[in-house]
Design a protein around this motif. Structure first.
Motif, PDB file in Angstrom:
ATOM      1  N   GLY A 303       0.966  -1.156   0.152  1.00  0.00           N
ATOM      2  CA  GLY A 303      -0.066  -0.166   0.028  1.00  0.00           C
ATOM      3  C   GLY A 303       0.781   1.262  -0.118  1.00  0.00           C
ATOM      4  N   LEU A 304       1.996   1.230   0.915  1.00  0.00           N
ATOM      5  CA  LEU A 304       2.807   2.391   1.110  1.00  0.00           C
ATOM      6  C   LEU A 304       3.365   2.609  -0.434  1.00  0.00           C
ATOM      7  N   ASN A 305       3.700   1.680  -1.245  1.00  0.00           N
ATOM      8  CA  ASN A 305       4.430   1.888  -2.633  1.00  0.00           C
ATOM      9  C   ASN A 305       3.408   2.478  -3.539  1.00  0.00           C
ATOM     10  N   HIS A 306       2.320   2.270  -3.201  1.00  0.00           N
ATOM     11  CA  HIS A 306       1.186   2.919  -4.289  1.00  0.00           C
ATOM     12  C   HIS A 306       0.351   4.131  -3.513  1.00  0.00           C
ATOM     13  N   LEU A 307       1.095   4.776  -2.791  1.00  0.00           N
ATOM     14  CA  LEU A 307       0.227   5.841  -1.982  1.00  0.00           C
ATOM     15  C   LEU A 307      -0.399   6.826  -2.652  1.00  0.00           C
ATOM     16  N   ASP A 308      -0.084   7.121  -4.103  1.00  0.00           N
ATOM     17  CA  ASP A 308      -0.481   8.085  -4.763  1.00  0.00           C
ATOM     18  C   ASP A 308      -2.053   7.601  -5.096  1.00  0.00           C
ATOM     19  N   ILE A 309      -2.462   6.439  -5.031  1.00  0.00           N
ATOM     20  CA  ILE A 309      -3.749   5.802  -5.324  1.00  0.00           C
ATOM     21  C   ILE A 309      -4.571   5.224  -4.151  1.00  0.00           C
ATOM     22  N   VAL A 310      -3.771   4.542  -3.343  1.00  0.00           N
ATOM     23  CA  VAL A 310      -4.045   3.671  -2.095  1.00  0.00           C
ATOM     24  C   VAL A 310      -4.201   4.576  -1.002  1.00  0.00           C
ATOM     25  N   ARG A 311      -5.330   4.602  -0.449  1.00  0.00           N
ATOM     26  CA  ARG A 311      -5.683   5.754   0.923  1.00  0.00           C
ATOM     27  C   ARG A 311      -5.761   4.730   2.195  1.00  0.00           C
ATOM     28  N   GLY A 312      -5.776   3.360   2.169  1.00  0.00           N
ATOM     29  CA  GLY A 312      -5.777   2.800   3.126  1.00  0.00           C
ATOM     30  C   GLY A 312      -5.589   1.132   2.990  1.00  0.00           C
ATOM     31  N   PHE A 479      -6.092  15.291   4.297  1.00  0.00           N
ATOM     32  CA  PHE A 479      -5.213  14.731   5.459  1.00  0.00           C
ATOM     33  C   PHE A 479      -4.875  13.342   4.942  1.00  0.00           C
ATOM     34  N   HIS A 480      -6.041  12.547   4.345  1.00  0.00           N
ATOM     35  CA  HIS A 480      -5.793  11.024   3.847  1.00  0.00           C
ATOM     36  C   HIS A 480      -4.827  11.077   2.549  1.00  0.00           C
ATOM     37  N   MET A 481      -4.991  12.238   1.876  1.00  0.00           N
ATOM     38  CA  MET A 481      -4.010  12.160   0.961  1.00  0.00           C
ATOM     39  C   MET A 481      -2.736  12.040   1.122  1.00  0.00           C
ATOM     40  N   ASN A 482      -2.267  12.252   2.354  1.00  0.00           N
ATOM     41  CA  ASN A 482      -0.799  12.253   2.576  1.00  0.00           C
ATOM     42  C   ASN A 482      -0.488  11.150   3.622  1.00  0.00           C
ATOM     43  N   THR A 483      -1.317  10.270   3.897  1.00  0.00           N
ATOM     44  CA  THR A 483      -1.114   9.306   4.938  1.00  0.00           C
ATOM     45  C   THR A 483      -1.582   7.986   4.348  1.00  0.00           C
ATOM     46  N   LEU A 484      -1.293   6.914   5.067  1.00  0.00           N
ATOM     47  CA  LEU A 484      -1.802   5.648   4.917  1.00  0.00           C
ATOM     48  C   LEU A 484      -2.581   5.163   5.941  1.00  0.00           C
ATOM     49  N   PHE A 485      -3.971   5.022   5.824  1.00  0.00           N
ATOM     50  CA  PHE A 485      -4.726   4.557   6.952  1.00  0.00           C
ATOM     51  C   PHE A 485      -4.656   3.169   7.064  1.00  0.00           C
ATOM     52  N   ILE A 486      -4.467   2.687   8.109  1.00  0.00           N
ATOM     53  CA  ILE A 486      -4.349   1.156   8.371  1.00  0.00           C
ATOM     54  C   ILE A 486      -5.422   0.735   9.547  1.00  0.00           C
ATOM     55  N   GLY A 487      -6.348   0.083   9.325  1.00  0.00           N
ATOM     56  CA  GLY A 487      -7.664  -0.275  10.105  1.00  0.00           C
ATOM     57  C   GLY A 487      -7.723  -1.877  10.003  1.00  0.00           C
ATOM     58  N   MET A 488      -8.695  -2.287  10.998  1.00  0.00           N
ATOM     59  CA  MET A 488      -9.121  -3.436  10.921  1.00  0.00           C
ATOM     60  C   MET A 488     -10.635  -3.565  11.903  1.00  0.00           C
ATOM     61  N   MET A 489     -11.236  -4.514  11.257  1.00  0.00           N
ATOM     62  CA  MET A 489     -12.627  -4.490  11.841  1.00  0.00           C
ATOM     63  C   MET A 489     -13.049  -5.673  11.931  1.00  0.00           C
ATOM     64  N   HIS A 490     -13.259  -6.421  13.223  1.00  0.00           N
ATOM     65  CA  HIS A 490     -13.322  -8.073  13.376  1.00  0.00           C
ATOM     66  C   HIS A 490     -14.705  -8.108  13.628  1.00  0.00           C
ATOM     67  N   PHE A 491     -15.529  -8.799  12.277  1.00  0.00           N
ATOM     68  CA  PHE A 491     -16.889  -9.035  12.389  1.00  0.00           C
ATOM     69  C   PHE A 491     -17.314 -10.450  12.991  1.00  0.00           C
ATOM     70  N   MET A 492     -18.232 -10.580  13.927  1.00  0.00           N
ATOM     71  CA  MET A 492     -18.338 -11.456  14.696  1.00  0.00           C
ATOM     72  C   MET A 492     -18.920 -12.886  14.091  1.00  0.00           C
ATOM     73  N   ASP A 493     -18.934 -13.966  14.778  1.00  0.00           N
ATOM     74  CA  ASP A 493     -19.578 -15.251  14.203  1.00  0.00           C
ATOM     75  C   ASP A 493     -20.498 -15.862  15.451  1.00  0.00           C
ATOM     76  N   GLU A 494     -20.784 -16.969  15.230  1.00  0.00           N
ATOM     77  CA  GLU A 494     -21.770 -17.650  16.468  1.00  0.00           C
ATOM     78  C   GLU A 494     -20.798 -18.089  17.585  1.00  0.00           C
TER      79      GLU A 494
END
Length: 587
Positions: A303-312, A479-494
C-alpha cells in the motif's frame, strides 16, 4: 503452486495447497460447567467493566441467547458460554493488555432514535431494525445491489448459483433504503457502501451512485473484486465522475496463491485508476491464520508503494460463520490483537502495538467537534470491534512514521475532552468565546507535537490544523491524501458472539423491507435477516430470465486464461506494481 486457470476462479485449489502446512495452532482452554457457573457469578456487569465480565452470546446450534463470560487466561481473553450442546469457548482477544488499553477509550453515544421498528429489543439480537436497545448510529450503511458475481468463491455465502433466485433491488427500493438511513436521530447516515455479490455487474450502477449523491451522501464506496474495472477503464472514469470516493478492493495477499481473486488483475486496476484520477483505493484483506497472516506486513508495504492511489489497508480478521469444528477454529482464528502482533513482527517494530487505537476514540474527538461547531458525527463501536492508526511516509529518508510517534494522541484527545466539557458547561456560547477556545487549542496543540520525529518535507501540522479548523469532508480528504490509513474490523460469528458488541455496531445493512440491521446480525443470523428478506424480494430464475432474455449465467463469470497470466508476467505494468517496489520495513 496451485492456481485456477481456464475456469472461473473459486480459490478451492489455492486454499487446499495453503492448508497442507499448519504453522501454529491456538490452544483453547477447557472449562467445566461448575467452573463456568462460579466465574459467571463473580463476573462484572456493565460495558467496559473489568474481567471476568458477564455478557450474552449465541449458541451455534440452538440459536438461543445464553449467558456468557469474557475472561482472561495466559495473557489472552476468551469467551465461554454454556449451550444445550455443551460448553463452548473461543478466542476473544489475543492480548489482555491491549484489551484493557482499548477499553479505556470506550464511548457511549447519546440516545439513538430510529424510525424503522417498534420492537423493544428485549430479544436482542432478534429484534433488529434498529431497535431502541441499539446504542450507535449508522456510520456506514451497506446496500447489497445484487447476488450475481463474476467469481465463484467456494466459501462465499452470498452469490447466486445457477438456477437459484436473483436478488437485485430496484432503483426505488435503493432510494428508500438510503432515505431510511438518513432518518436516524440525532445523526443520520452520511456514508454508504454498495456491495454484492459483485456490484459492478449492474448495468445501472452509475445511476445508483447518482441517486446516493442526490440523497445527500458525502462518502460513497464500492465494495468490489475489481475484475471488471481491470478491463473497462471507461467504467472507472464514470464511477469517479458519478461520485464514488473509494474502491473497497478485495486484496488478500501478495501472491497468486494468497490472492487468487485478483492478483493478476490488480496491475490493470491500478493503471486504470491512475489514468482516471481516482477513486481512492482501500485494500481489504480477509486475514486468516495459517493462510495469509504471514503477509500482513507485506500488504501494508505494498500500500505504501502505491500511496498515490491507495488510501488505506483495512484488515478483516476472518469471521467463521456457519458450523465450524473446534479444530478448524483453532487453525484459522485470528483476532485484532493477533493481527497487530503479526504486523509488529513483520514490520520489524516500525508499526508497533502502541501505535494502534480503538475505533471509539473517534467518539471523544467528535464530542469536541459537536461542542465547538454543532456538527454531530460519532464513531462509537464497541472498543473490541475495531482498531486503527495512520502512518506517514517520509520519502526523503524512506521511513514510515506512525502518527503516535510524533503526536501525543492520548494527551491531545484528553485535552479535547476537557475543552468539550468546558464548552458544554458554558451557559452562553458566544462566537468570541468559541474563537478564544479555538485559538487556545491550536496554540496548545504544538505541545502535543514532536517536530523532531515528524516526517520531513510534509506540513503535517498544517494538514491536521486544516482538518480541525474546517472539519469538512474535503479537509479530512486532504489529510488522507498524505497518509496511509491502516485499520481492522473484526466481524463476529456464532462462536465469539457478544451481544454487547452488536448493540454498539456502527456498520449496518439496509434491507428492502425498510429495516436497518447491524452487520453482525445480518450475516451471523441469515435465516432471520439476510437470506429471509432477500428471498422475499428476489426474482425466481424463470422471472429473471424473462425480464432479461439476453442474459446468461455464464456471461457473468470471469475466466482467467493461461495466456492472460503469461502476458501479465512479462508486462511492464506487472513489474511496476509488484516487483519494482521498495521494502520500507527492511532493517
Amino acid at each position: 503452486m496451485a492456481e485456477t486457470l481456464g475456469e472461473v476462479p473459486s480459490g478451492e485449489k489455492e486454499f487446499e495447497a495453503s492448508t497442507k502446512h499448519v504453522r501454529e495452532i491456538i490452544e483453547f482452554p477447557e472449562m467445566t460447567e461448575e467452573e463456568f457457573n462460579k466465574l459467571l457469578k463473580s463476573a462484572s456487569k456493565g460495558y467496559g467493566s473489568p474481567l471476568p465480565h458477564r455478557t450474552y452470546s449465541l449458541c451455534p446450534e440452538s440459536r438461543r441467547v445464553v449467558p456468557a463470560v469474557v475472561w482472561e487466561k495466559d495473557g489472552k481473553v476468551w469467551i465461554t458460554k454454556k449451550c444445550p450442546e455443551g460448553m463452548i469457548t473461543d478466542l476473544y482477544y489475543e492480548d489482555v493488555e491491549l484489551y484493557y488499553r482499548f477499553s479505556k477509550w470506550r464511548f457511549e453515544e447519546k440516545k439513538l432514535f430510529s424510525a424503522n421498528v417498534s420492537n423493544t429489543g428485549i430479544n436482542c439480537p432478534f429484534d433488529c431494525g434498529l431497535c431502541p436497545r441499539h446504542r450507535s448510529h449508522t456510520s456506514l450503511i451497506n446496500i447489497v445491489l445484487t447476488n450475481r458475481c463474476n467469481l465463484s468463491c467456494w466459501y462465499c455465502f452470498f452469490y447466486a448459483r445457477e438456477g437459484e433466485p436473483i436478488y437485485e433491488p430496484t432503483l426505488e427500493q435503493i432510494r428508500m433504503m438510503l432515505r431510511n438511513a438518513k432518518k436516524e436521530h440525532p445523526i443520520g447516515a452520511n456514508a454508504v457502501q454498495f456491495t454484492g455479490g459483485e456490484p459492478t455487474l449492474r448495468d445501472d450502477l452509475i445511476e445508483i451512485i447518482k441517486i446516493a449523491k442526490e440523497e445527500g451522501y458525502d462518502h460513497i464506496q464500492l465494495n468490489t473484486d475489481g475484475i471488471k474495472l481491470a478491463f473497462d477503464p471507461e467504467l472507472v472514469k464514470k464511477l469517479r465522475e458519478a461520485g464514488v470516493n473509494t474502491l473497497y478492493l478485495s486484496y488478500d495477499g501478495m501472491t497468486p496463491q494468497t490472492n487468487w481473486k485478483n492478483h493478476w488483475e490488480i496491475p490493470l486496476i491500478f493503471e486504470n485508476v491512475r489514468k482516471a484520477g481516482g477513486p481512492g483505493i482501500v485494500l481489504v484483506p480477509t486475514l486468516i491464520r495459517n493462510i495469509n497472516d504471514h503477509e500482513a506486513g507485506a500488504i501494508i508495504n505494498f500500500g505504501l508503494n502505491h500511496l498515490d492511489i491507495v488510501r488505506g489497508v483495512n484488515f478483516q480478521p476472518i469471521s467463521l460463520v456457519g458450523r465450524v469444528p473446534r479444530k478448524e477454529r483453532q487453525r484459522f482464528r485470528i483476532t485484532i490483537a493477533g493481527a497487530i502482533k503479526k504486523i509488529e513482527e513483520q514490520t520489524n517494530g516500525v508499526i508497533a502495538k502502541e501505535d494502534w487505537y480503538p475505533i471509539p476514540i473517534a467518539g471523544h474527538i467528535a464530542r469536541f467537534f459537536e461542542a465547538f461547531t454543532g456538527r454531530k458525527y460519532y464513531m462509537t463501536s464497541h472498543f473490541a470491534c475495531g482498531a486503527a492508526t495512520y502512518v506517514f511516509l517520509d520519502r526523503e529518508e524512506k521511513k514510515v512514521i506512525p502518527i503516535p510517534r510524533f503526536i501525543d494522541v492520548d494527551g491531545f484527545v484528553e485535552f479535547l475532552v476537557e475543552k468539550a466539557e468546558e464548552i458544554e458547561k458554558a451557559r452562553f456560547k458566544s462566537l468570541a468565546k468559541l474563537k478564544a477556545i479555538g485559538e487556545t487549542i491550536f496554540v496548545k496543540f504544538k505541545q502535543f507535537y514532536d517536530e523532531k520525529n515528524a516526517p520531513k518535507g510534509l506540513d503535517v501540522l498544517g494538514l491536521i490544523k486544516n482538518a480541525f479548523v474546517h472539519g469538512t469532508y474535503d479537509a479530512l480528504g486532504k489529510f488522507h491524501m498524505n497518509t496511509l490509513f491502516i485499520g481492522m474490523m473484526h466481524f463476529m460469528d456464532e462462536y465469539n458472539y457478544d451481544v454487547e458488541r452488536v448493540e454498539r455496531c456502527v456498520i449496518h445493512y439496509a434491507m428492502p423491507d425498510g429495516r436497518i440491521v447491524p452487520f453482525c446480525t445480518f450475516n451471523v443470523i441469515p435465516e432471520i435477516y439476510r437470506d429471509k428478506v432477500q428471498r422475499q424480494f428476489s426474482y425466481s430464475w424463470e422471472e429473471w430470465k424473462k425480464l432479461h432474455p439476453d442474459w446468461d449465467y455464464k456471461k457473468d463469470k470471469y475466466i482467467r486464461t493461461k495466456e492472460f497470466v503469461e502476458k501479465m508476467k512479462k508486462s511492464e505494468v506487472y513489474k511496476k506494481t509488484y516487483i519494482d517496489i521498495v521494502n520500507y520495513f527492511e532493517r
